[in-house]
Design a protein around this motif. Structure first.
Motif, PDB file in Angstrom:
ATOM      1  N   HIS A   1       0.812  -1.207   0.000  1.00 40.81           N
ATOM      2  CA  HIS A   1       0.000   0.000   0.000  1.00 40.81           C
ATOM      3  C   HIS A   1       0.853   1.269   0.000  1.00 40.81           C
ATOM      4  CE1 HIS A   1      -3.682   2.253   0.525  1.00 40.81           C
ATOM      5  NE2 HIS A   1      -3.163   2.908   1.536  1.00 40.81           N
ATOM      6  N   HIS A   2       2.085   1.192   0.466  1.00 45.94           N
ATOM      7  CA  HIS A   2       2.980   2.354   0.520  1.00 45.94           C
ATOM      8  C   HIS A   2       3.756   2.574  -0.773  1.00 45.94           C
ATOM      9  CE1 HIS A   2       3.189   2.382   5.212  1.00 45.94           C
ATOM     10  NE2 HIS A   2       1.992   2.648   4.732  1.00 45.94           N
ATOM     11  N   GLY A   3       3.558   1.718  -1.752  1.00 49.68           N
ATOM     12  CA  GLY A   3       4.250   1.880  -3.023  1.00 49.68           C
ATOM     13  C   GLY A   3       5.577   1.161  -3.112  1.00 49.68           C
ATOM     14  N   ASN A   4       5.896   0.283  -2.168  1.00 51.49           N
ATOM     15  CA  ASN A   4       7.142  -0.474  -2.213  1.00 51.49           C
ATOM     16  C   ASN A   4       6.942  -1.742  -3.042  1.00 51.49           C
ATOM     17  OD1 ASN A   4       8.418   1.360  -0.442  1.00 51.49           O
ATOM     18  ND2 ASN A   4       7.514   0.317   1.319  1.00 51.49           N
TER      19      ASN A   4
ATOM     20  N   GLN B   1      12.064  -1.287  -5.600  1.00 52.82           N
ATOM     21  CA  GLN B   1      11.621   0.043  -5.992  1.00 52.82           C
ATOM     22  C   GLN B   1      10.703   0.634  -4.937  1.00 52.82           C
ATOM     23  OE1 GLN B   1      12.269   3.146  -7.730  1.00 52.82           O
ATOM     24  NE2 GLN B   1      12.979   1.383  -8.931  1.00 52.82           N
ATOM     25  N   LYS B   2      10.778   1.947  -4.798  1.00 57.48           N
ATOM     26  CA  LYS B   2       9.863   2.702  -3.953  1.00 57.48           C
ATOM     27  C   LYS B   2       9.172   3.735  -4.829  1.00 57.48           C
ATOM     28  CE  LYS B   2      12.515   2.268   0.364  1.00 57.48           C
ATOM     29  NZ  LYS B   2      13.182   3.011   1.475  1.00 57.48           N
ATOM     30  N   THR B   3       7.913   3.481  -5.146  1.00 58.42           N
ATOM     31  CA  THR B   3       7.188   4.371  -6.053  1.00 58.42           C
ATOM     32  C   THR B   3       6.523   5.529  -5.330  1.00 58.42           C
ATOM     33  OG1 THR B   3       5.177   3.011  -5.886  1.00 58.42           O
ATOM     34  CG2 THR B   3       6.781   2.450  -7.611  1.00 58.42           C
ATOM     35  N   GLY B   4       6.281   5.391  -4.019  1.00 55.58           N
ATOM     36  CA  GLY B   4       5.666   6.477  -3.272  1.00 55.58           C
ATOM     37  C   GLY B   4       4.156   6.507  -3.335  1.00 55.58           C
ATOM     38  N   GLN B   5       3.553   5.624  -4.101  1.00 55.75           N
ATOM     39  CA  GLN B   5       2.095   5.560  -4.184  1.00 55.75           C
ATOM     40  C   GLN B   5       1.674   4.132  -4.472  1.00 55.75           C
ATOM     41  OE1 GLN B   5       0.600   7.761  -7.594  1.00 55.75           O
ATOM     42  NE2 GLN B   5       2.658   7.841  -8.473  1.00 55.75           N
ATOM     43  N   ALA B   6       0.428   3.829  -4.122  1.00 60.19           N
ATOM     44  CA  ALA B   6      -0.057   2.455  -4.239  1.00 60.19           C
ATOM     45  C   ALA B   6      -0.126   2.043  -5.705  1.00 60.19           C
ATOM     46  CB  ALA B   6      -1.430   2.327  -3.582  1.00 60.19           C
ATOM     47  N   CYS B   7       0.151   0.767  -5.930  1.00 60.74           N
ATOM     48  CA  CYS B   7       0.070   0.232  -7.286  1.00 60.74           C
ATOM     49  C   CYS B   7      -1.312  -0.377  -7.504  1.00 60.74           C
ATOM     50  CB  CYS B   7       1.161  -0.809  -7.526  1.00 60.74           C
ATOM     51  SG  CYS B   7       1.047  -2.270  -6.479  1.00 60.74           S
ATOM     52  N   THR B   8      -1.755  -0.354  -8.751  1.00 61.77           N
ATOM     53  CA  THR B   8      -3.054  -0.916  -9.119  1.00 61.77           C
ATOM     54  C   THR B   8      -2.927  -2.162  -9.991  1.00 61.77           C
ATOM     55  OG1 THR B   8      -3.187   0.565 -11.030  1.00 61.77           O
ATOM     56  CG2 THR B   8      -4.145   1.348  -8.961  1.00 61.77           C
ATOM     57  N   ALA B   9      -1.740  -2.405 -10.566  1.00 65.82           N
ATOM     58  CA  ALA B   9      -1.514  -3.607 -11.384  1.00 65.82           C
ATOM     59  C   ALA B   9      -0.010  -3.793 -11.535  1.00 65.82           C
ATOM     60  CB  ALA B   9      -2.193  -3.496 -12.753  1.00 65.82           C
ATOM     61  N   LEU B  10       0.384  -5.068 -11.753  1.00 64.82           N
ATOM     62  CA  LEU B  10       1.792  -5.424 -11.931  1.00 64.82           C
ATOM     63  C   LEU B  10       1.929  -6.375 -13.113  1.00 64.82           C
ATOM     64  CD1 LEU B  10       2.982  -6.127  -8.264  1.00 64.82           C
ATOM     65  CD2 LEU B  10       3.622  -4.171  -9.674  1.00 64.82           C
TER      66      LEU B  10
END
Length: 1088
Positions: A68-71, A86-95
């Protein structure tokens, strides 16, 4: 089965540990059946951070997880490692983790963008924008080159080489997009919309191929979840119902509607469970419902097989590994559970209980009820929780009276080798469904995971880096599996990195165990350790001892065939070794090879040698017909028409009928399985040869690396040369195009200029015609005017001739009077002669210098006049009409050329006479000093007379030559540019009796009776002998001009009129001939 739980805590920047480096899982017992690992993500304050999405890579050994933290974390299941990538800084919705470049992955973020990262370098590869809503799914093409991202309002197709958007699916607002994805092993795109319509599109052209039929009857399902088999032939869809629709994509028909149990009200996710031996046509389907449980069913039999999760520990989403070994589930509490499919399907894979009972002594009165078979429910019920212990399998132990042979026949998992052999002899092969299980039991594989991992951790062996060059395999998966197994064998024993035929031996087993490389390695290692005994003692040569065993057996059972082979020069290396080094894989089909190895694994290791002899003896008829070496080579390297069953029976016959002294069984050891924990040491080979070959290979590898480096440099230079050549070619092509364009423009300009020239020519022709007409008119007018002027000039010349004649007569008379006066003054001049002579000599010297300076000045003036003449010529052309009139007048005057010639002759005579007079004058100066006075008077008289004659002659000649001089441009220039005092007409008569007249560069006349002199003097140097001077103040002054004042005045007026007339004519003169110019110069000389 051991179950572990891993808990990792988010650490601050000051903490010593870091999750950037790979970490191992920590173990803690878990009571859930089938769970290998539980991963929990917690923050600093023990708050759980939920995982949102997971996805596997193409190998199925690693998976990505985003929280949830974007990691974004990558987990390696086989190596028990994880790391933060990676640390994106925002939640992902798909991988998505199955790209063509295996180190890259796609992440769809909450800001509606998609980013591509590299998990090794942790660098951002690309950033794709274009969606206006959250991306719900990412589908990757089987080639890994294209990706489809789907949101609620649109779907977009991306090129993963350039990361540019290729196409965009636009829909109406009233119809939403449920999901768009690629079909496996094809270029077809399936799209499902909110109205339950499903369309198939061609990915290259986006042409609609077909639409799947949806039943109109029954409740509306509202498709939400989809699943496709690996071969791309079946599609399953589910939604807000417990019904599943199954389509066959080959015929585009709905073939089955599956109804799930009543507990299922909504289907959240569908996933097929791959199987190693189903050829991509998966039969097991996982259905994740609203209650958090994932039920696995058989889509053909519609039977419930097993399930995952429970009401207390619900599942939100799952990901199935491509190899079908693991299932990763994100639980409702935000943790990750990694399930082992093998553990989940353990009950399904167990062999059925034996239906044969053995009657033993003393047990005849056994209860017959033990022979009953209880049929269990089709659904295997498992308790939700268990004690966590291993399942205890009870094995019926033999009675105390059992023999040692029975103990040797006991195999793991409750199997009995003797019974398996009996079953094999009865049916000829083991059941295909349980063959791998039987083999594992017969070979007693230890399944040393740690030992195998230690071998694979050493990486790819240098001997098999370029395996694909020598053995190209179409399937990359098989190629990688073969490399992995061969590298592990080479790490186990150094000789296996040198054995050239090892890939041929191991390939059939790699193909069978491609989804379990560890089992494949152990099978190959067991075969090498038992059935390949004494093979490597003569390395690198073939095993001559083993080949001798085959020859001995063949010589005992078929001497005729062996003698034929000897007669043809065929050795055992040609007819036995090809069979052994490939383990019959070249000469047998897949089914035949499996039947053969069912019998090989069930018998003594010598059975392989007997099988090779049996193959030769069963093919004795075609072999006896062969006589050429290449025929035998072809025969033992290709498939032949052979009954494998007969060959196996022959092998058994050879096993039983071969004498003990030549039987291979006496030379080969019995079967010995691999040891548990660590693999045994294998050193049955000449180590010094292997070491030498290793050193040589290493040397060759270094040389090859150097060669590759140099070749890479050469390739780079060649690429640079090609690039430069292409640039140069492009440059010259561009220059050629520019040149052609320039030529085209020049042609157009030439055409325009040609048109303009034609127009100018037409205009010039019109002007010429007008000018000709104008000139004709002017010519007529000029002729009339010239006629008039000719008449007028004729009358004027006649009057001038009369006047000149009168003046000449008068001058003759005056000259006679002057001569008389000279005689009177001769005596006076005698006294002055000496002083005059001295004065004249000084004056003559001075005048000579002045004349030279004057000549130079006049020459420069003439040059300036010639320069101005060029301008005058230009001005003269503008006055064409006036010059033509002057030319006509000059032509009229040219009629009197005869008179002019006569005058010229007279001038020549005068010049000659003057020359004679000059000589005489010089002589008289030397001879007569006493007669100076008389000679002076005579000179005055003669000078006066001669001067009158010269003046008269010049005036007449000048009047007659004026038209010709006007025609000469040079004369016109001199007439215009001559300063005052220069020659513009006839000079005045001198007032002194004795003077020097300049005007030519040749001579000037000095008046003296019968004598001439040659002083070079100018007009400013004229001097009269009778004038007063300081030196002659006492001399008597007298003049010879008595009575001539009136005559001189009239003469001056006449000459003035002549000069004016001449100037007029010269202003209108035009170009003349060189003769005319010479005549004009002559007239100028005469006038001076």
């Amino acid at each position: 089965m051991q179950i572990f739980v891993y808990v990792f805590v988010e650490v601050s920047a000051g903490t010593a540990c870091s999750t950037d480096e790979p970490e191992s899982f920590s173990a803690r017992s878990n009571e859930h059946l089938g769970v290998l690992v539980t991963v929990v993500r917690t923050a600093q304050q023990a708050k759980t951070v939920r995982f949102l999405h997971v996805t596997f890579d193409t190998t199925g050994e690693s998976f990505l997880a985003g929280d949830h933290h974007g990691n974004i974390y990558v987990f390696d299941v086989s190596r028990n490692r994880f790391r933060l990538v990676q640390k994106t800084g925002q939640a992902c919705t798909a991988l998505a983790f199955n790209l063509r470049r295996t180190t890259e992955f796609l992440v769809a973020l909450a800001d509606y963008t998609i980013k591509c990262f590299d998990k090794d370098t942790k660098q951002l590869v690309s950033w794709m924008r274009g969606h206006e809503g959250a991306v719900s799914s990412i589908s990757i093409h089987s080639s890994g080159r294209y990706a489809i991202t789907t949101s609620s309002d649109t779907a977009q197709l991306w090129d993963l080489d350039t990361f540019q958007r290729k196409r965009k699916l636009n829909i109406r607002q009233s119809v939403g997009v449920q999901r768009v994805f690629f079909l496996p092993l094809s270029n077809t795109i399936l799209s499902c919309f909110s109205d339950d319509s499903i369309f198939a599109w061609e990915s290259e052209t986006l042409f609609c191929k077909y639409q799947l039929p949806v039943p109109d009857y029954g409740p509306k399902i509202s498709y939400k979840a989809f699943a496709v088999t690996r071969d791309g032939k079946s599609l399953v869809a589910g939604g807000r119902s417990n019904l599943l629709h199954l389509w066959c994509l080959d015929n585009k028909q709905l073939i089955r509607v599956i109804q799930m149990p009543t507990q299922v009200r909504t289907v959240r996710q569908l996933e097929f469970l791959p199987d190693s031996f189903d050829g991509g046509a998966s039969q097991t389907l996982g259905v994740l419902s609203q209650d958090g449980m994932m039920r696995f069913i058989n889509i053909h039999t519609c039977k419930l097989l097993f399930h995952m999760g429970s009401h207390d520990d619900a599942i939100t989403t799952v990901a199935v590994s491509p190899n079908g070994r693991h299932v990763v589930a994100i639980m409702d509490n935000g943790s990750i559970n990694v399930y082992s499919v093998q553990s989940l399907t353990q009950e399904l894979n167990k062999p059925p209980p034996s239906q044969v009972k053995v009657v033993s002594a003393g047990e005849a009165d056994q209860d017959l009820s033990n022979l009953k078979v209880h049929v269990r429910s089709e659904v295997i019920q498992r308790p939700a929780k268990s004690s966590g212990r291993r399942t205890q399998v009870k094995i019926l132990r033999p009675p105390p009276g059992s023999t040692a042979e029975d103990k040797e026949n006991e195999l793991p998992a409750g199997l009995n080798k003797k019974r398996l052999v009996a079953l094999l002899k009865a049916f000829g092969e083991y059941p295909a469904k349980y063959r791998m299980f039987v083999w594992r039991s017969l070979l007693c594989l230890p399944e040393n995971h740690a030992a195998y991992s230690s071998l694979t951790d050493k990486g790819l062996h240098s001997a098999y880096v370029t395996l694909h060059d020598k053995y190209p395999i179409k399937s990359h998966k098989l190629e990688r599996g073969l490399q992995r197994v061969l590298s592990a064998l080479a790490q186990w024993a150094a000789i296996f990195g040198e054995v050239e035929y090892l890939p041929l031996m191991a390939f059939p087993f790699v193909k069978l165990f491609q989804n379990n490389p560890m089992l494949c390695f152990e099978v190959v290692a067991t075969v090498i350790a038992n059935w390949c005994q004494h093979w490597f003692e003569y390395f690198p040569n073939p095993p001559l001892n083993v080949l001798n065993m085959v020859e001995n057996v063949l010589a005992h059972h078929d001497k005729e065939l062996l003698q034929h082979l000897v007669d043809c020069g065929i050795t055992s290396q040609l007819y036995v070794w090809p069979l052994l080094e490939t383990l019959f894989s070249e000469v047998l089909t897949r089914d035949e090879w499996l039947r053969l190895f069912d019998n090989i694994f069930s018998n003594h290791p010598s059975f392989l040698i007997m099988a090779s002899v049996a193959y030769i003896t069963c093919c004795r008829e075609p072999l006896l017909l062969c006589s050429q070496k290449h025929d035998f080579e072809y025969f033992f390297h290709h498939r032949n028409n052979l009954d494998v069953g007969a060959m196996i029976k022959e092998a058994y016959r050879l096993m039983s009928n071969t004498p003990a002294d030549i039987h291979p069984k006496t030379l080969l050891c019995d079967f010995t399985p691999l040891t548990k924990g660590q693999y045994p040491v294998f050193n049955q080979y000449p180590e010094f040869i292997v070491e030498y070959q290793n050193r040589e290979r290493e040397k060759i590898r270094l040389q090859e690396m150097e060669y590759l480096r140099e070749r890479q440099e050469v390739s780079a230079l060649r690429a640079d040369f090609v690039r430069r050549q292409a640039e140069e070619e492009a440059y010259y092509t561009q220059q050629e195009l520019l040149r052609k364009a320039e030529e085209q423009r020049r042609i157009i300009l030439a055409q325009e200029e040609e048109k303009l020239t034609q127009q100018r020519a037409k205009l010039a022709a019109m002007k010429r015609e007008l000018k000709v007409k104008e000139l004709q008119l002017l010519d007529a007018t000029r002729r009339r005017f010239l006629k008039h002027q000719q008449d007028l000039r004729a009358s004027q010349i006649q009057r001038l001739d009369q006047e000149i004649s009168r003046k000449m007569d008068l001058r003759e008379r005056e000259t006679a009077t002057a001569v008389q006066d000279l005689e009177v003054r001769q005596m006076e001049l005698e006294a002055q002669r000496k002083r005059l002579e001295q004065h004249l000599l000084k004056e003559q010297e001075r005048l000579g210098w002045e004349v030279e300076e004057e000549v130079e000045m006049r020459m420069r003036e003439v040059e300036r006049k010639e320069d101005s003449y060029t301008e005058l010529v230009h001005d003269t052309e503008t006055n064409m009409q006036a010059l033509e009139e002057s030319l006509a007048e000059a032509c009229q005057l040219g009629l009197e050329s005869d008179w002019q010639r006569e005058v010229a002759e007279r001038l020549q005579q005068v010049d000659a006479e003057q020359e004679r007079k000059r000589q005489r004058l010089a002589e008289l100066h030397r001879q007569m000093l006493a007669e100076e006075e008389r000679l002076a008077d005579t000179m005055r008289d003669v000078a006066g007379r001669k001067w009158d004659e010269v003046i008269t002659t010049r005036a007449q000649l000048q009047v007659q030559r004026q038209p010709i001089s006007l025609a000469d441009t040079e004369g016109h220039r001199q007439a215009k540019m001559r300063p005052p005092g220069s020659i513009k007409g006839l000079p005045h008569r001198p007032s002194a009796a004795f003077a020097v007249y300049p005007g030519t560069n040749n001579t000037a006349a000095a008046i003296k009776p019968n004598a001439v002199t040659t002083p070079r003097q100018t007009r400013t140097n004229m001097m009269c002998l009778n004038s007063s001077s300081p030196s002659e103040s006492t001399s008597t002054n007298f003049s010879l001009d008595r009575g001539r004042t009136q005559l001189d005045s009239s003469e001056r007026e006449l000459l003035k009129e002549i000069r004016e007339l001449r100037q007029k004519l010269a202003a209108r003169a035009r170009e003349g001939s060189s003769a005319s110019s010479q005549s004009v110069h002559t007239l100028s000389f005469v006038s001076q």
